[in-house]
Write a protein that holds these residues in place. Structure first.
Motif, short mmCIF file in Angstrom:
data_model
loop_
_atom_site.label_atom_id
_atom_site.label_comp_id
_atom_site.label_asym_id
_atom_site.label_seq_id
_atom_site.Cartn_x
_atom_site.Cartn_y
_atom_site.Cartn_z
N ALA A 36 0.83 -1.21 0.00
CA ALA A 36 0.00 0.00 0.00
C ALA A 36 0.86 1.26 0.00
CB ALA A 36 -0.93 0.00 1.21
N ASN A 40 2.24 2.62 -3.85
CA ASN A 40 1.06 3.49 -3.87
C ASN A 40 0.89 4.18 -5.23
OD1 ASN A 40 -0.92 5.46 -3.45
ND2 ASN A 40 -0.29 5.81 -1.35
N TYR A 45 -3.26 0.39 -5.29
CA TYR A 45 -2.41 0.40 -4.10
C TYR A 45 -2.68 1.67 -3.31
CZ TYR A 45 0.22 -3.29 -6.51
OH TYR A 45 0.58 -4.44 -7.16
N VAL A 46 -3.55 1.55 -2.31
CA VAL A 46 -3.98 2.71 -1.52
C VAL A 46 -4.10 2.30 -0.06
CG1 VAL A 46 -5.77 4.45 -1.17
CG2 VAL A 46 -5.31 3.61 -3.48
N MET A 48 -5.51 1.88 3.51
CA MET A 48 -6.82 2.09 4.14
C MET A 48 -6.78 1.47 5.53
SD MET A 48 -9.70 1.75 1.11
CE MET A 48 -9.45 0.02 0.74
N ASN A 53 -10.68 -2.24 5.64
CA ASN A 53 -10.13 -3.37 4.89
C ASN A 53 -10.85 -4.67 5.23
OD1 ASN A 53 -8.10 -2.28 3.21
ND2 ASN A 53 -6.68 -2.12 4.92
N ASP A 180 -10.68 3.44 -3.64
CA ASP A 180 -11.25 4.20 -2.54
C ASP A 180 -12.39 5.14 -2.96
OD1 ASP A 180 -9.46 5.74 -3.99
OD2 ASP A 180 -8.83 6.94 -2.28
N GLY A 184 -14.41 1.76 -1.45
CA GLY A 184 -14.05 2.24 -0.11
C GLY A 184 -15.14 3.07 0.54
N ARG A 253 -3.05 -5.10 -1.07
CA ARG A 253 -2.54 -3.86 -1.65
C ARG A 253 -3.03 -2.62 -0.90
NH1 ARG A 253 -2.78 -4.95 -8.23
NH2 ARG A 253 -1.64 -6.94 -8.18
N THR A 254 -3.89 -2.82 0.11
CA THR A 254 -4.41 -1.67 0.88
C THR A 254 -4.16 -1.80 2.38
OG1 THR A 254 -6.61 -2.69 1.06
CG2 THR A 254 -6.22 -1.27 -0.84
N LYS A 256 -2.24 -1.64 5.83
CA LYS A 256 -1.19 -0.71 6.29
C LYS A 256 -0.01 -1.43 6.94
CE LYS A 256 -3.88 3.51 7.05
NZ LYS A 256 -4.29 4.51 8.06
#
Length: 485
Positions: A36, A40, A45-46, A48, A53, A180, A184, A253-254, A256
């Motif tokens: 992530a 990014n 790739y963000v 959250m 998640n 997102d 999201g 990919r999200t 943290k």
């Protein structure tokens, strides 16, 4: 009722005890920068938060599986409870957790890329085919089933074809826009509807006049369909599902930090199993096997969902429950297409930052899916079940390879991998969509096939270990994780 309550308790204990064991065995490292942050791109790739998640993962993996599958599995009787509990704790949740965590360690790689790395180049191409086939079938099934439920909810006032078109538009936007922007933002609302409806059905079932049947090993299927292997291909989501292997990398990919994995991946599989338990119990309690079979055969399990919801919760509460059942497939259908787009882009190396390139990959997928909607639901479901569990088997062998090369307790993935491999062999040999061989003979033929598979696996595993296969890609952090945020 005792069987039902004990099963729910065992699922929760499984998360707390076995889930913790699996997590400690894997050894999450919060000092590693997750994909992530490392990759990014503002699209896939963000970073959250953990709870968002987890909710997205639950809605992604659930689909109609933990409702439709258990409803059809209820035809076999309370023995279905055993597969949901044992399957989810020792196979499904392990499968989801390891797939998600291995993906995190490999920069958000999807299942075909992981197969190529751990099982060989040929495996990568085979898995790519199976995964895309599975995702197309899922996307198509999860267009038709919510459209069917919505049509029932609206008393047929809106044509199913129109509803399918509207759902396709939502799927298209969810597939090409940043994760997102729609997923999201809307998933928390969808999740609330799902949880309210499912909890309502579960609570009312406990306090209603209907009796939840107790455990029996008798096959209660009105058509005497064999438990082994059909039950394991009927109840997939809610116990073990290869579709989850296509979804966990989306959330890898999200995420943290790695320590969130047990909650997000293992925990949400257990939550899905609880949903499956509630709907299986409701179907068994309210409808006898023959009535249940007739309702399913008359179209899809949508009619059963509507009947159970309205009977237990009345018009208003029942509508909320049905909406929850509609939310599930929609929130898996959108990410099925999203995952398919991402896998194809990774496979042929097309960068997805520009929307034009996302459109170039996504449009053909929707055209093919629109054609597939013309095929009978039951036929699609049979092929989905086969492709689904074959994908689960591949993901479990990848996880076994990863743990073997790292010198960890690979038996936690090996046992479910062997068990499900045997079932896949039996299924494809005996079913009409396969070789249509006598079931008893299929049992015997599958044994040497499994032995050959295991022998080939360990030959490859010893080679990978001797060659020091780099199972985890180098950490891209240039600073400790806690400073990175």
């Amino acid at each position: 009722m005792i069987t039902f309550l004990v099963s729910i308790a065992l699922l929760i204990i499984g998360f707390l005890v076995y889930g913790t064991f699996i997590d400690k065995m894997f050894e999450p490292n919060d000092n590693r920068k997750t994909p992530a942050y490392a990759k990014n791109d503002g699209v896939d790739y963000v970073p959250m938060n953990k709870h968002k998640n987890a909710l997205i993962q639950l809605l992604n993996i659930a689909g109609t599986g933990p409702i439709f599958g258990p409803i059809m599995g209820a035809l076999f009787g309370p023995i279905a409870f055993i597969w949901i509990v044992v399957g989810s704790i020792f196979a499904g949740a392990v499968h989801d957790y390891l797939t998600g965590m291995i993906s995190i360690r490999n920069r958000g790689a999807h299942i075909p890329e992981l197969a190529g790395k751990f099982l060989g180049t040929v495996s990568k191409h085979i898995v790519n085919f199976f995964t895309l086939l599975l995702l197309l079938l899922v996307g198509t099934v999860f267009v038709t089933t919510p459209a069917s439920l919505l049509s029932i909810l609206l008393n047929g006032k809106v044509a199913v074809s129109v509803l399918i078109g509207l759902i396709f538009i939502y799927y298209f936007l969810s597939t090409i826009l940043p994760i997102d922007k729609i997923i999201g933002r809307f998933y928390p609302l969808f999740g609330g509807v799902l949880l309210i409806g499912t909890i309502g059905v579960g609570v009312m079932l406990l306090f209603s006049e209907y009796t939840i049947p107790e455990l029996t090993f008798t096959n209660m299927h009105p058509e005497n369909v064999p438990i082994f292997p059909i039950l394991f291909f009927t109840i997939t989501c809610g116990a073990l599902s290869g579709f989850h292997a296509t979804q966990s990398p989306i959330i890898s990919r999200t995420v943290k930090k790695e320590s969130e994995g047990r909650y997000v991946f293992y925990g949400m599989m257990i939550a899905e199993a609880i949903i499956a338990m509630i709907w299986a119990a409701a179907a068994m309690s309210l409808l006898d096997g023959q009535t249940l079979s007739e309702m399913i055969n008359s179209g899809t399990p949508s009619a059963v969902v509507n009947e159970v919801s309205i009977t237990l919760l009345g018009a208003v509460g029942g509508t909320i429950a049905v909406l929850g059942a509609i939310v599930l497939p929609i929130t898996s259908g959108d990410t099925a297409f999203r995952a398919a787009r991402s896998i194809i882009a990774d496979y042929i190396k097309i960068d997805q930052k520009k929307i034009v390139k996302r459109l170039a990959v996504a449009l053909p997928l929707f055209i093919i899916s629109a054609i597939l909607t013309q095929i009978d639901f039951n036929i699609l479901w049979r092929y989905f079940s086969w492709a689904n569990q074959t994908t689960a088997v591949i993901a479990l062998w990848i996880a076994t390879m990863y743990l073997y090369v790292k010198g960890k307790q690979y038996i936690v993935a090996l046992i479910p991998a062997m068990f499900m491999s045997y079932l896949v062999f039996v299924y494809i040999l005996s079913e009409k969509i396969g070789f249509n061989i006598d079931l008893t003979l299929s049992y015997y033929i599958s044994i040497p096939l499994l032995i050959i598979l295991v022998f080939a696996f360990f030959k490859k595993a010893r080679s990978n270990k001797a060659n020091n296969l780099q199972v985890d890609l180098p950490d891209e952090s240039d600073q400790p994780y806690d400073k990175a945020i």
